[in-house]
Design a protein around this motif. Structure first.
Motif, PDB file in Angstrom:
ATOM      1  N   GLY A   1      -2.328  10.321  -4.551  1.00 33.95           N
ATOM      2  CA  GLY A   1      -2.454   8.988  -5.051  1.00 33.95           C
ATOM      3  C   GLY A   1      -1.258   8.107  -4.737  1.00 33.95           C
ATOM      4  O   GLY A   1      -1.396   6.901  -4.574  1.00 33.95           O
ATOM      5  N   ILE A   2      -0.081   8.712  -4.641  1.00 32.85           N
ATOM      6  CA  ILE A   2       1.131   7.934  -4.394  1.00 32.85           C
ATOM      7  C   ILE A   2       1.068   7.275  -3.024  1.00 32.85           C
ATOM      8  O   ILE A   2       1.450   6.116  -2.869  1.00 32.85           O
ATOM      9  CB  ILE A   2       2.385   8.832  -4.488  1.00 32.85           C
ATOM     10  N   LEU A   3       0.596   8.006  -2.020  1.00 30.87           N
ATOM     11  CA  LEU A   3       0.523   7.436  -0.669  1.00 30.87           C
ATOM     12  C   LEU A   3      -0.467   6.278  -0.616  1.00 30.87           C
ATOM     13  O   LEU A   3      -0.224   5.277   0.056  1.00 30.87           O
ATOM     14  CB  LEU A   3       0.154   8.503   0.351  1.00 30.87           C
ATOM     15  N   ILE A   4      -1.559   6.398  -1.331  1.00 33.93           N
ATOM     16  CA  ILE A   4      -2.539   5.307  -1.371  1.00 33.93           C
ATOM     17  C   ILE A   4      -1.887   4.070  -1.984  1.00 33.93           C
ATOM     18  O   ILE A   4      -2.014   2.965  -1.454  1.00 33.93           O
ATOM     19  CB  ILE A   4      -3.797   5.726  -2.168  1.00 33.93           C
ATOM     20  N   LEU A  43      -9.261   4.661   3.813  1.00 29.81           N
ATOM     21  CA  LEU A  43      -9.167   3.487   2.940  1.00 29.81           C
ATOM     22  C   LEU A  43     -10.029   2.345   3.469  1.00 29.81           C
ATOM     23  O   LEU A  43     -10.651   1.626   2.687  1.00 29.81           O
ATOM     24  CB  LEU A  43      -7.710   3.044   2.794  1.00 29.81           C
ATOM     25  N   GLU A  44     -10.075   2.207   4.787  1.00 22.95           N
ATOM     26  CA  GLU A  44     -10.942   1.174   5.368  1.00 22.95           C
ATOM     27  C   GLU A  44     -12.409   1.500   5.113  1.00 22.95           C
ATOM     28  O   GLU A  44     -13.200   0.612   4.774  1.00 22.95           O
ATOM     29  CB  GLU A  44     -10.668   1.028   6.862  1.00 22.95           C
ATOM     30  N   SER A  45     -12.780   2.765   5.239  1.00 20.27           N
ATOM     31  CA  SER A  45     -14.184   3.139   5.014  1.00 20.27           C
ATOM     32  C   SER A  45     -14.599   2.916   3.564  1.00 20.27           C
ATOM     33  O   SER A  45     -15.765   2.685   3.275  1.00 20.27           O
ATOM     34  CB  SER A  45     -14.435   4.596   5.423  1.00 20.27           C
ATOM     35  N   TYR A  46     -13.646   2.952   2.633  1.00 19.29           N
ATOM     36  CA  TYR A  46     -13.910   2.681   1.219  1.00 19.29           C
ATOM     37  C   TYR A  46     -13.925   1.186   0.918  1.00 19.29           C
ATOM     38  O   TYR A  46     -14.178   0.784  -0.217  1.00 19.29           O
ATOM     39  CB  TYR A  46     -12.864   3.334   0.323  1.00 19.29           C
ATOM     40  N   GLY A  47     -13.596   0.374   1.916  1.00 18.73           N
ATOM     41  CA  GLY A  47     -13.569  -1.071   1.717  1.00 18.73           C
ATOM     42  C   GLY A  47     -12.271  -1.588   1.129  1.00 18.73           C
ATOM     43  O   GLY A  47     -12.191  -2.745   0.712  1.00 18.73           O
ATOM     44  N   ALA A  75      -4.059  -3.025  -8.179  1.00 19.17           N
ATOM     45  CA  ALA A  75      -3.661  -3.442  -9.528  1.00 19.17           C
ATOM     46  C   ALA A  75      -3.968  -2.338 -10.545  1.00 19.17           C
ATOM     47  O   ALA A  75      -3.143  -2.038 -11.424  1.00 19.17           O
ATOM     48  CB  ALA A  75      -4.366  -4.745  -9.910  1.00 19.17           C
ATOM     49  N   THR A  76      -5.129  -1.704 -10.412  1.00 16.63           N
ATOM     50  CA  THR A  76      -5.503  -0.609 -11.308  1.00 16.63           C
ATOM     51  C   THR A  76      -4.570   0.578 -11.129  1.00 16.63           C
ATOM     52  O   THR A  76      -4.092   1.160 -12.110  1.00 16.63           O
ATOM     53  CB  THR A  76      -6.964  -0.181 -11.048  1.00 16.63           C
ATOM     54  N   LEU A  77      -4.305   0.942  -9.870  1.00 16.50           N
ATOM     55  CA  LEU A  77      -3.413   2.074  -9.591  1.00 16.50           C
ATOM     56  C   LEU A  77      -2.000   1.812 -10.106  1.00 16.50           C
ATOM     57  O   LEU A  77      -1.355   2.713 -10.651  1.00 16.50           O
ATOM     58  CB  LEU A  77      -3.379   2.375  -8.096  1.00 16.50           C
ATOM     59  N   GLN A  78      -1.524   0.580  -9.958  1.00 15.09           N
ATOM     60  CA  GLN A  78      -0.187   0.249 -10.449  1.00 15.09           C
ATOM     61  C   GLN A  78      -0.121   0.351 -11.968  1.00 15.09           C
ATOM     62  O   GLN A  78       0.854   0.873 -12.521  1.00 15.09           O
ATOM     63  CB  GLN A  78       0.229  -1.148  -9.990  1.00 15.09           C
ATOM     64  N   ALA A  79      -1.148  -0.113 -12.645  1.00 13.81           N
ATOM     65  CA  ALA A  79      -1.190  -0.007 -14.107  1.00 13.81           C
ATOM     66  C   ALA A  79      -1.220   1.458 -14.542  1.00 13.81           C
ATOM     67  O   ALA A  79      -0.511   1.855 -15.485  1.00 13.81           O
ATOM     68  CB  ALA A  79      -2.406  -0.759 -14.660  1.00 13.81           C
ATOM     69  N   ASP A  80      -2.020   2.260 -13.854  1.00 13.06           N
ATOM     70  CA  ASP A  80      -2.091   3.694 -14.162  1.00 13.06           C
ATOM     71  C   ASP A  80      -0.727   4.354 -13.942  1.00 13.06           C
ATOM     72  O   ASP A  80      -0.295   5.185 -14.739  1.00 13.06           O
ATOM     73  CB  ASP A  80      -3.145   4.389 -13.308  1.00 13.06           C
ATOM     74  N   TRP A  81      -0.064   3.992 -12.845  1.00 16.54           N
ATOM     75  CA  TRP A  81       1.236   4.560 -12.512  1.00 16.54           C
ATOM     76  C   TRP A  81       2.273   4.179 -13.586  1.00 16.54           C
ATOM     77  O   TRP A  81       3.054   5.022 -14.023  1.00 16.54           O
ATOM     78  CB  TRP A  81       1.671   4.079 -11.133  1.00 16.54           C
ATOM     79  N   GLN A  82       2.264   2.935 -14.009  1.00 20.85           N
ATOM     80  CA  GLN A  82       3.208   2.502 -15.045  1.00 20.85           C
ATOM     81  C   GLN A  82       2.961   3.249 -16.355  1.00 20.85           C
ATOM     82  O   GLN A  82       3.911   3.649 -17.038  1.00 20.85           O
ATOM     83  CB  GLN A  82       3.113   0.995 -15.243  1.00 20.85           C
TER      84      GLN A  82
END
Length: 96
Positions: A1-4, A43-47, A75-82
């Motif tokens: 997840g970090i690389l994404i 990531l491109e294939s996921y849009g 934005a969601t990933l950043q909130a989850d990470w925080q």
């Protein structure tokens, strides 16, 4: 997840694969080409990324940029990470 999280963040500004790899290395995220390029394609294939071909500077390159869906996901990933960082800090404080 970090690389994404790192790739989506870095691709707020349009870049091609090699420039992305160098940008990540400049902040101490060393990612091998064999990991980066499949991740970009996934990531491109996921849009989450948009891309375009360009022949600027005499070379044909594919440029990538975080899409609208990618920015929302970021934005969601950043909130989850925080939140995860806060939880880890609490665990660390409790175990001192």
């Amino acid at each position: 997840g970090i690389l994404i999280l790192a790739v989506l963040n870095a691709l707020k500004q349009e870049q091609y694969g090699y420039s992305l790899r160098k940008a990540l290395q400049s902040v101490d995220i060393d990612i091998e080409e064999g990991t980066l390029y499949p991740l970009i394609r996934r990531l491109e294939s996921y849009g989450l990324l948009a891309s375009r071909w360009s022949s600027e500077e005499g070379r044909k390159r594919r440029y990538y940029k975080t899409s609208t869906k990618g920015r929302e996901t970021l934005a969601t990933l950043q909130a989850d990470w925080q939140q995860l960082n806060k939880s880890l800090a609490k665990i660390s404080e409790a175990n001192q």
